[in-house]
Write an enzyme that holds these catalytic residues in place. Structure first.
Site, mmCIF file in Angstrom:
data_model
loop_
_atom_site.group_PDB
_atom_site.id
_atom_site.type_symbol
_atom_site.label_atom_id
_atom_site.label_comp_id
_atom_site.label_asym_id
_atom_site.label_seq_id
_atom_site.Cartn_x
_atom_site.Cartn_y
_atom_site.Cartn_z
ATOM 1 N N GLU A 46 -11.551 3.298 -0.636
ATOM 2 C CA GLU A 46 -11.820 4.079 -2.012
ATOM 3 C C GLU A 46 -13.424 4.242 -2.133
ATOM 4 O O GLU A 46 -14.135 3.618 -1.734
ATOM 5 C CB GLU A 46 -11.332 2.916 -3.042
ATOM 6 C CG GLU A 46 -11.537 3.463 -4.449
ATOM 7 C CD GLU A 46 -11.406 2.203 -5.353
ATOM 8 O OE1 GLU A 46 -11.685 0.980 -4.868
ATOM 9 O OE2 GLU A 46 -10.952 2.481 -6.548
ATOM 10 N N ASN A 106 -10.375 9.455 -9.543
ATOM 11 C CA ASN A 106 -11.017 8.449 -8.503
ATOM 12 C C ASN A 106 -9.555 8.979 -7.398
ATOM 13 O O ASN A 106 -8.425 8.606 -7.744
ATOM 14 C CB ASN A 106 -10.551 6.957 -8.968
ATOM 15 C CG ASN A 106 -11.074 6.095 -7.914
ATOM 16 O OD1 ASN A 106 -11.021 6.461 -6.535
ATOM 17 N ND2 ASN A 106 -11.267 4.941 -8.005
ATOM 18 N N LYS A 123 -5.971 8.308 -8.214
ATOM 19 C CA LYS A 123 -5.709 7.005 -8.562
ATOM 20 C C LYS A 123 -5.031 6.817 -10.120
ATOM 21 O O LYS A 123 -5.342 7.260 -11.100
ATOM 22 C CB LYS A 123 -6.977 5.938 -8.609
ATOM 23 C CG LYS A 123 -6.811 4.526 -8.945
ATOM 24 C CD LYS A 123 -8.041 3.882 -8.646
ATOM 25 C CE LYS A 123 -7.878 2.125 -8.777
ATOM 26 N NZ LYS A 123 -9.014 1.650 -8.370
ATOM 27 N N GLU A 142 -13.991 1.571 -14.630
ATOM 28 C CA GLU A 142 -13.218 2.694 -14.070
ATOM 29 C C GLU A 142 -12.437 3.290 -15.180
ATOM 30 O O GLU A 142 -12.373 4.589 -15.250
ATOM 31 C CB GLU A 142 -12.186 2.021 -13.033
ATOM 32 C CG GLU A 142 -12.561 1.616 -11.815
ATOM 33 C CD GLU A 142 -11.974 1.632 -10.737
ATOM 34 O OE1 GLU A 142 -10.947 2.558 -10.387
ATOM 35 O OE2 GLU A 142 -11.499 0.412 -10.093
ATOM 36 N N CYS A 168 -6.781 1.203 -4.294
ATOM 37 C CA CYS A 168 -7.020 -0.031 -4.612
ATOM 38 C C CYS A 168 -6.268 -0.741 -5.687
ATOM 39 O O CYS A 168 -5.211 -1.363 -5.379
ATOM 40 C CB CYS A 168 -8.408 -0.010 -5.344
ATOM 41 S SG CYS A 168 -9.387 -1.674 -5.367
ATOM 42 N N ASN A 193 -11.991 -1.497 -3.307
ATOM 43 C CA ASN A 193 -13.153 -1.929 -3.479
ATOM 44 C C ASN A 193 -12.968 -3.045 -4.380
ATOM 45 O O ASN A 193 -12.764 -2.882 -5.598
ATOM 46 C CB ASN A 193 -14.283 -1.051 -4.185
ATOM 47 C CG ASN A 193 -14.972 0.040 -3.355
ATOM 48 O OD1 ASN A 193 -16.153 -0.164 -3.190
ATOM 49 N ND2 ASN A 193 -14.166 0.937 -3.274
HETATM 50 N N1 CDT Z 1 -11.243 -0.889 -7.392
HETATM 51 C C1 CDT Z 1 -10.613 -1.514 -7.817
HETATM 52 O O1 CDT Z 1 -9.334 -1.116 -8.544
HETATM 53 N N2 CDT Z 1 -10.619 -3.021 -7.979
HETATM 54 C C2 CDT Z 1 -9.686 -3.845 -8.551
HETATM 55 C C3 CDT Z 1 -10.516 -4.924 -9.223
HETATM 56 C C4 CDT Z 1 -9.598 -5.514 -10.307
HETATM 57 S S1 CDT Z 1 -10.872 -6.361 -11.331
HETATM 58 C C5 CDT Z 1 -11.234 -5.447 -12.899
HETATM 59 C C6 CDT Z 1 -8.770 -4.261 -7.523
HETATM 60 O O2 CDT Z 1 -7.558 -4.475 -8.123
HETATM 61 O O3 CDT Z 1 -8.881 -4.947 -6.584
#
Ligand code: CDT
Length: 308
Positions: A46, A106, A123, A142, A168, A193
């Site tokens: 991502e 995204n 996304k 985000e 993600c 990420n």
């Molecule tokens: N990039 C992304 O979606 N990261 C989320 C972190 C969640 S914590 C706010 C994930 O689900 O890995």
């Protein structure tokens, strides 16, 4: 074609000061490694082209827009598309998309082996918050910088395989895989990420987070009889740790390949897509066994309602 060597190109950290061109050079190095191992699809993370900028609060949208791509391919990414085409390798990677009419997504794209974009996903499950939150250890904005994706969950027949994309946080939601599973998906590619620590709960560290990631990816694969590639951006980025843990999972839920480092690292798996047929025609033969008359709440209700 029922077999394909899939490569996951985990990326190590990218700092704020790193240019798109520097990142693309790293992506090309992994692409060349993948091609030398016989891979014909490379899955990148991502927001592959930049640091994970949603960790930074930016009140000025002119600054925000510097992290977005207005077209794809563009000057910085063209060398990646050209090298992929020359090597005959399909690619999928994520980036921040700014549309001509000003929408921010995204996004992830998928190409065929000729370097042509055949699929796009925006996304849908955006985690985090939309305003500066002083109570968090770090920000995850985000919901501020992106709109929820407007394209839905789609699949494409690419190089003989039915492929779908997610990004993600989508990997934690069974609805993601089921929407793709209902279209016969055989490979779900998911870049991510994930911070190695929880911004709201200091006790939650990398070990539990890696477990939750694997649990979600393996369950999604098994319950929909599909291969799943979950590929990370990892390591210490702008002073903030991202977990790695990239894996490729088979339709039984077994892990075929796993990254060992938090750096640029290639993993590969030889995937025989005929293996999807068994689960899809037996325990997860949706046409025979699903009971949609009892699933209405899934689409009519968002949050929990306790009525007892
Ligand atoms: N990039 C992304 O979606 N990261 C989320 C972190 C969640 S914590 C706010 C994930 O689900 O890995």
């Amino acid at each position: 074609m029922t077999t394909m060597t899939i490569a996951g190109a985990q990326l190590g950290p990218t700092q704020k000061a790193d240019s798109r061109e520097q990142v693309v050079a790293r992506m090309i190095a992994l692409l060349e490694q993948a091609a030398s191992k016989g891979a014909t699809l490379v899955v990148y993370p991502e927001l592959a082209l930049t640091t994970f900028f949603p960790r930074w609060y930016m009140p000025d949208w002119n600054e925000v827009d510097t992290w977005f791509e207005r077209e794809m391919p563009n000057g910085a990414t063209m060398p990646l598309f050209e090298r992929a085409r020359d090597l005959g390798v399909a690619i999928t990677f994520g980036y921040a998309e700014l549309t001509p009419d000003g929408h921010h997504f995204n996004t992830s794209i998928l190409t065929n082996r000729k370097g042509e974009i055949v699929g796009k996903y925006r996304k849908i499950h955006l985690p985090g918050h939309d305003e500066y939150d002083p109570n968090r250890g770090f920000q995850h904005l985000e919901k501020r910088y992106f709109e929820p994706g407007d394209l839905g969950f789609n699949v494409w027949r690419n190089e003989g395989v039915i492929m779908g994309m997610a990004i993600c946080n989508d990997r934690r939601w069974p609805e993601t895989y089921r929407c793709l599973g209902l279209q016969g998906v055989e490979l779900v590619t998911i870049g991510y990420n994930t911070p190695a620590v929880n911004a709201e709960m200091s006790a939650e560290g990398k070990e539990k987070r890696l477990f939750h990631s694997e649990l979600s990816l393996q369950a999604g694969a098994y319950q929909n009889a599909t291969f799943v590639a979950g590929i990370a951006k990892a390591g210490m980025e702008d002073g903030h740790p991202l977990m790695g843990g990239s894996i490729i999972v088979d339709p039984d839920g077994f892990i075929l390949a796993r990254a060992e480092t938090e750096d640029d690292e290639l993993i590969t798996a030889d995937c025989d897509f005929s293996k999807c047929a068994f689960g899809k025609s037996t325990i997860f033969d949706f046409a025979r066994h699903r009971r949609i008359e009892h699933y209405g709440r899934i689409t009519s209700q968002t949050g929990v309602k306790v009525e007892v």
